[in-house]
Design an enzyme around this catalytic site. Structure first.
Site, PDB file in Angstrom:
ATOM      1  N   ILE A  35       0.858  -1.177   0.000  1.00 42.22           N
ATOM      2  CA  ILE A  35       0.000   0.000   0.000  1.00 42.22           C
ATOM      3  C   ILE A  35       0.898   1.231   0.000  1.00 42.22           C
ATOM      4  O   ILE A  35       2.085   1.151   0.312  1.00 42.22           O
ATOM      5  CB  ILE A  35      -0.954   0.027   1.212  1.00 42.22           C
ATOM      6  CG1 ILE A  35      -0.187  -0.104   2.531  1.00 42.22           C
ATOM      7  CG2 ILE A  35      -2.009  -1.051   1.088  1.00 42.22           C
ATOM      8  CD1 ILE A  35      -1.083  -0.062   3.771  1.00 42.22           C
ATOM      9  N   ASP A  36       0.329   2.375  -0.355  1.00 43.83           N
ATOM     10  CA  ASP A  36       1.109   3.601  -0.465  1.00 43.83           C
ATOM     11  C   ASP A  36       1.679   4.030   0.888  1.00 43.83           C
ATOM     12  O   ASP A  36       1.149   3.676   1.951  1.00 43.83           O
ATOM     13  CB  ASP A  36       0.242   4.741  -1.007  1.00 43.83           C
ATOM     14  CG  ASP A  36      -0.220   4.485  -2.428  1.00 43.83           C
ATOM     15  OD1 ASP A  36       0.465   3.734  -3.145  1.00 43.83           O
ATOM     16  OD2 ASP A  36      -1.266   5.048  -2.813  1.00 43.83           O
ATOM     17  N   LYS A  37       2.719   4.831   0.827  1.00 43.84           N
ATOM     18  CA  LYS A  37       3.382   5.340   2.024  1.00 43.84           C
ATOM     19  C   LYS A  37       2.395   5.986   2.995  1.00 43.84           C
ATOM     20  O   LYS A  37       2.417   5.716   4.194  1.00 43.84           O
ATOM     21  CB  LYS A  37       4.462   6.353   1.626  1.00 43.84           C
ATOM     22  CG  LYS A  37       5.088   7.104   2.788  1.00 43.84           C
ATOM     23  CD  LYS A  37       6.029   8.187   2.289  1.00 43.84           C
ATOM     24  CE  LYS A  37       6.546   9.029   3.460  1.00 43.84           C
ATOM     25  NZ  LYS A  37       7.420  10.136   2.993  1.00 43.84           N
TER      26      LYS A  37
ATOM     27  N   ARG B 248      -7.235   6.043  -5.321  1.00 48.16           N
ATOM     28  CA  ARG B 248      -7.000   7.482  -5.455  1.00 48.16           C
ATOM     29  C   ARG B 248      -7.305   7.966  -6.867  1.00 48.16           C
ATOM     30  O   ARG B 248      -7.942   9.005  -7.058  1.00 48.16           O
ATOM     31  CB  ARG B 248      -5.546   7.785  -5.073  1.00 48.16           C
ATOM     32  CG  ARG B 248      -5.212   7.393  -3.644  1.00 48.16           C
ATOM     33  CD  ARG B 248      -3.717   7.393  -3.369  1.00 48.16           C
ATOM     34  NE  ARG B 248      -3.164   8.747  -3.368  1.00 48.16           N
ATOM     35  CZ  ARG B 248      -1.874   9.017  -3.264  1.00 48.16           C
ATOM     36  NH1 ARG B 248      -0.992   8.015  -3.179  1.00 48.16           N
ATOM     37  NH2 ARG B 248      -1.444  10.261  -3.256  1.00 48.16           N
TER      38      ARG B 248
ATOM     39  N   THR C 194      -0.846   5.652   3.197  1.00 57.07           N
ATOM     40  CA  THR C 194      -2.046   4.870   3.469  1.00 57.07           C
ATOM     41  C   THR C 194      -1.748   3.929   4.630  1.00 57.07           C
ATOM     42  O   THR C 194      -0.673   3.340   4.694  1.00 57.07           O
ATOM     43  CB  THR C 194      -2.465   4.047   2.229  1.00 57.07           C
ATOM     44  OG1 THR C 194      -2.756   4.939   1.148  1.00 57.07           O
ATOM     45  CG2 THR C 194      -3.693   3.200   2.518  1.00 57.07           C
TER      46      THR C 194
END
Length: 355
Positions: free
Chosen positions: A161-163, A265, A165
């Protein structure tokens, strides 16, 4: 292979950055028996962890060379060609060395772990983030397990997952577990849901968005949505439903069929509902609401409470790779998201009391 840090994401350098000097990161001499083949397809077949799209990005940025001259992604390699990838920064050793970092383990057995990643922690080392990542923390936690090599791609994190998130991730301790779990993700047999606060009020209570996810041609740090029948990007499907409405924002649940970079997103942005406080996709602008000073102050206070995209990987479900038992995990909203949601609830209740 193409370096993992050549990920054209938040912290990647620009193609024309640096001091103008280029550094060799990859060199391949084409075999004598090679038939003419597009260089992007050739490198996809001859490297690991490198998508065709990423290779095309490298070519478009002027980083891909054949016999010393830059080439485009449609160049056809021939026997004897020397293919090189030249980047605008020196090669960095991304070997994972265990680092003693906090790790929130929610479940663990001989085959796997389910862990919670807080917002702000980078998952994999990359440009600008070579230490202190989640994989370094995992390596430390499993440092006494002889069969676990943090540098072996056959074990480790199954997804990411994104930084900025927060949420749940699964780690495979064995090659067998990673292969099994990887197939479940590939065939859309896992259960993953996210909670997000987005700008705007949806007309419907639930919906489905299907649109290819690919690099935004106008901003290489963002992803964009393209038609499902387009050759651009990769197929992506997100199911969403409204959890709560606050007038100018909405709390939604998003369930993933696919797991593309920035999928939620980009999909929410495409629907006209960017994630609240998501700077990359325009969510730090006041996109809905009033023009009063009080409302502007309210929004700015919300941004201070949660200075990142309001997105949380809340549930994760899969079949255990050894027992076949269904495993389902859930994580409550983190404090920063809870604070923002409660602030919107109080505002909505206050406005209702005035009517």
């Amino acid at each position: 292979m193409l370096d993992e840090d050549y990920e054209l994401m938040e912290d990647a350098p620009s193609a024309d950055g640096g001091d103008g000097e280029l550094y060799e990161h990859l060199r391949i001499e084409v075999d004598r028996g090679q038939v003419p083949l597009r260089i992007d397809k050739f490198l996809t077949e001859h490297t690991q962890h490198s998508s065709r799209n990423r290779i095309q990005q490298a070519a478009d940025a002027g980083f891909l060379f054949v016999n010393g001259s830059p080439v485009k992604s449609n160049y056809k390699v021939r026997p004897g060609d020397v293919v090189t990838l030249m980047l605008d920064r020196p090669h960095f050793d991304t070997t994972i060395v265990p680092e003693e970092l906090p790790l929130d383990v929610r479940y663990e057995d001989d085959d796997l772990m389910v862990i919670y990643k807080p917002a702000g922690m980078v998952v994999h080392p990359g440009c600008g983030n070579f230490h202190g990542t989640l994989v370094h923390a995992i390596a430390w936690h499993l440092r006494n397990l002889p069969t676990y090599d943090p540098n072996d791609p056959q074990v480790g994190l199954v997804h990411r997952i994104d930084k900025d998130t927060s949420g749940l991730l699964v780690v495979a301790k064995t090659p067998e577990a990673k292969s099994n779990l990887g197939k479940q993700f590939f065939h859309h047999e896992t259960n993953r849901s996210y909670v997000a606060l987005v700008w705007g009020n949806f007309v419907d209570d639930e919906g489905r968005i299907e649109g290819n996810i690919g690099r935004d041609p106008k901003d290489r740090l963002r992803m964009a949505v393209f038609p499902p029948d387009s050759e651009t990007g990769k197929p992506a499907v997100t199911h969403w439903r409204v959890l709560e409405r606050y007038g100018y924002t909405t709390l939604v649940e998003c369930r993933l069929e696919t797991g593309r970079t920035h999928q939620i997103r980009a999909h929410m942005k495409h629907l006209g509902h960017p994630l609240f406080a998501d700077e990359r996709y325009g969510g730090t602008e006041i996109l809905r609401g009033e023009r009063t000073a009080a409302y502007k102050a309210f929004i700015q206070n919300c941004f201070k409470l949660c200075p990142r995209q309001v997105l949380h990987a809340q549930t994760l479900g899969f079949r255990h790779p050894t027992t076949g038992k269904q495993m389902d995990f859930s994580s409550p909203l983190p404090e920063d998201m809870t604070a923002v949601v409660e602030k919107w609830r109080r505002r909505l209740k206050g406005n209702s009391n005035k009517s």
